[in-house]
Scaffold this active site. Structure first.
Site, PDB file in Angstrom:
ATOM      1  N   ASP A 121       0.918  -1.175   0.150  1.00  0.00           N
ATOM      2  CA  ASP A 121       0.021  -0.135  -0.001  1.00  0.00           C
ATOM      3  C   ASP A 121       0.870   1.262   0.108  1.00  0.00           C
ATOM      4  O   ASP A 121       1.569   1.491   0.836  1.00  0.00           O
ATOM      5  CB  ASP A 121      -0.946   0.134   1.241  1.00  0.00           C
ATOM      6  CG  ASP A 121      -2.155   0.901   1.155  1.00  0.00           C
ATOM      7  OD1 ASP A 121      -2.005   2.071   0.427  1.00  0.00           O
ATOM      8  OD2 ASP A 121      -3.008   0.723   1.692  1.00  0.00           O
ATOM      9  N   ARG A 123      -0.273   4.234  -0.513  1.00  0.00           N
ATOM     10  CA  ARG A 123      -1.067   5.638  -0.149  1.00  0.00           C
ATOM     11  C   ARG A 123      -0.559   6.447   1.047  1.00  0.00           C
ATOM     12  O   ARG A 123       0.159   5.831   2.012  1.00  0.00           O
ATOM     13  CB  ARG A 123      -2.643   5.317   0.248  1.00  0.00           C
ATOM     14  CG  ARG A 123      -3.119   4.749  -0.803  1.00  0.00           C
ATOM     15  CD  ARG A 123      -4.436   4.240  -0.715  1.00  0.00           C
ATOM     16  NE  ARG A 123      -4.646   3.033   0.118  1.00  0.00           N
ATOM     17  CZ  ARG A 123      -5.810   2.395   0.555  1.00  0.00           C
ATOM     18  NH1 ARG A 123      -6.886   2.742   0.191  1.00  0.00           N
ATOM     19  NH2 ARG A 123      -5.680   1.271   1.424  1.00  0.00           N
TER      20      ARG A 123
END
Length: 186
Positions: A121, A123
């Protein structure tokens, strides 16, 4: 942060009538979609863009269903959806399609991202705190299943509101990976 901020406009939708405000952060443009009469504590969904799920109705993920659930919740209970332009856990659309190809070959979502040279991930959530500060929001009831969002926001989290999506034949393994390897509370 060098952020350009739009004016507020009306946004009538199939879920209800909202207001909308945009935030331009370098080349990414994010949205705050919100109900009237926001207070210092709001119901909040932080939603990262998923073109395939949000716009095309992909059954490979639960993103579009989570967004719809959040918009319905905000329409009925008040609050805000912050829509972040972080396609494919922030690897971009081209790499997301390449990850889909690797998943079609048998890799799971995390393995596919690693094969492409990315973390599971990628983000980030700094812009969320900027947006919440812009609105004078002091605390949130966060609509999420993702522990990373719970630990990444600097704003005070009053409570977590789960988003329950029924798995289908195409996303059940994906959801299991999110639960077992990424700690999502499904």
């Amino acid at each position: 942060m060098n952020i350009e901020v739009s004016q507020i406009a009306n946004l009538p939708t199939k879920f209800g009538n909202f207001k909308i405000k945009a935030y331009k952060e370098n080349h990414k443009e994010h949205l705050a979609i919100f109900s009237l009469n926001l207070g210092e504590i709001v119901n909040l969904r932080v939603h990262s863009e998923c073109l395939t799920g949000d716009a095309l109705g992909s059954k490979k993920c639960d993103c579009g269903e989570q967004l719809e659930s959040a918009l319905k919740y905000i329409a009925n209970n008040g609050g805000m959806v912050i829509y972040l332009r972080q396609e494919g856990r922030n690897i971009g659309l081209l790499n997301k399609v390449n990850a889909y190809n690797l998943q079609d070959s048998g890799l799971d979502t995390i393995q596919a991202n690693h094969q492409l040279g990315f973390k599971a991930d990628e983000r980030t959530y700094e812009i969320v705190d900027f947006i919440l500060n812009d609105f004078g929001i002091k605390g949130v009831n966060l609509l999420t299943n993702n522990p990373l969002k719970l630990s990444s926001l600097k704003s005070k989290i009053i409570s977590r509101i789960p988003i329950q999506i029924t798995p289908n034949e195409y996303n059940k393994d994906y959801l299991n990976i999110k639960k077992e390897q990424m700690g999502h509370m499904l």
